[in-house]
Design a protein around this motif. Structure first.
Motif: not given
Length: 361
Positions: A37-48
């Motif tokens: 649930e924390q891993a896919v939280h809507h506030d999370d940001r991802y880089s490449y």
């Protein structure tokens, strides 16, 4: 297509953790528990990063599978009802597959644009570069991963679909150009402007392939209107693309305080990169417009040739009919003249009898 499959697995904990591992989550706190649930939280940001290759390969296989499912359970059934020729059958399949991809991508990309508030705030295309551009939300990053996967899956599909040799180079060129642009925008962190350019382009392509499908379904009046709308929208989107590109690369990013290359932060804002990127986009629009005008000129010539051939054939038919009529009349007169004098008089006598006689006062 890939978006639907991704959302099906997105709710499961193993997939969510795998997606984070492959997509370089950048906002998890140090002491956070590694829960899905924390891993896919809507506030999370991802880089490449390098691990994206595994994810792209996975979704490329998914695209191949979905392509086959759509072909077998949807397009083939429609083809059997339409009874198309072999050439039209191949074109119908191509338009059907591309229409589904363009519709899904346009709706998905439009949803991301609204969430990121890129419209009407056009300054968001360059403001905050590179900090807010390199870090992407889940659906934002997933969109570009699926785009790369889709264009990669088109290469094995050339073999599966048994594309003819004369059409092979054209399809390879289109796939390579699309892949180059999407990957370039992804790596240089120009995803915002790329998203705003892709969505209108996909929307216009939807109109084109709808028109083709209507043409194959023998809905010629509706297809004519759809092709006319595509002609106008295609030129308008080319102009919009050039305007947005000039505003972003020539004006907006030139005013950014961070000028230079910083691979760690994802900063590629240099005059050379901006100029080359703008040049590539403008050359692509020029190439598309050249193909557009070439296509229409070719159709105009074909229509003119068909019309000229039809007119010549009609004139030739009328001339032949008139000539046959004159030959038949001349043959009849010659046959009468070859008869003996008594027989000629007997042939002409009915006509003489039919002449009106003057009344005697």
């Amino acid at each position: 297509m890939v978006f639907v499959v991704g959302l099906m697995f997105h709710g499961t904990a193993p997939f969510a953790s795998l997606f984070v591992a492959l997509h370089h989550n950048t906002t998890l706190p140090e002491h956070a528990e590694s829960t899905s649930e924390q891993a896919v939280h809507h506030d999370d940001r991802y880089s490449y990063g390098a691990k994206d290759f595994s994810c792209i390969f996975f979704y490329t296989l998914i695209c191949v599978i979905i392509h086959a499912v759509i072909q077998e359970y949807l397009l083939d059934k429609v083809n059997r009802k339409l009874h198309l020729s072999k050439i039209n059958h191949r074109k119908f399949n191509e338009s059907g597959q591309l229409l589904i991809f363009y519709v899904v991508s346009a709706l998905w990309g439009g949803n991301i644009i609204m969430k990121e508030k890129l419209i009407p705030g056009i300054s968001h295309l360059w403001e905050g570069y590179p900090t807010h551009h390199a870090a992407m939300t889940f659906t934002y990053k997933f969109f570009f991963v699926s785009q790369v996967a889709y264009y990669l899956h088109q290469f094995p599909e050339l073999y599966f679909q048994k594309v003819k040799r004369e059409d092979l180079m054209n399809k390879i060129t289109v796939s390579l150009v699309s892949l180059f642009l999407v990957v370039g925008a992804y790596l240089l962190c120009f995803t915002r402007v790329a998203l705003c350019l892709l969505v209108p382009h996909y929307a216009v392509e939807c109109v084109f392939h709808v028109a083709r499908i209507l043409h194959f379904a023998e809905q010629h009046k509706a297809a004519r209107y759809a092709f006319g709308a595509w002609d106008v929208l295609f030129v308008a989107i080319r102009l919009l693309t050039v305007v947005l590109s000039v505003l972003t690369f020539w004006y907006g990013l030139a005013l950014a305080p961070n000028q230079g290359i910083d691979i760690v932060r994802g900063n590629f804002n240099t005059p050379l990169i901006r100029l080359n990127t703008l040049l590539v986009v403008c050359l692509l629009q020029a190439w598309l417009m050249w193909n557009f005008f070439t296509f229409h000129l070719k159709r105009m010539r074909e229509r003119a040739a068909v019309q000229a051939a039809t007119t010549a054939k009609r004139r030739q038919t009328e001339k032949k009919s008139k000539k046959d009529h004159e030959n038949g009349k001349r043959t009849s007169d010659d046959d009468v003249s070859e008869l003996p004098e008594a027989d000629q008089y007997s042939k002409k006598e009915p006509a003489l009898r039919q002449r009106p006689t003057a009344r005697v006062k």
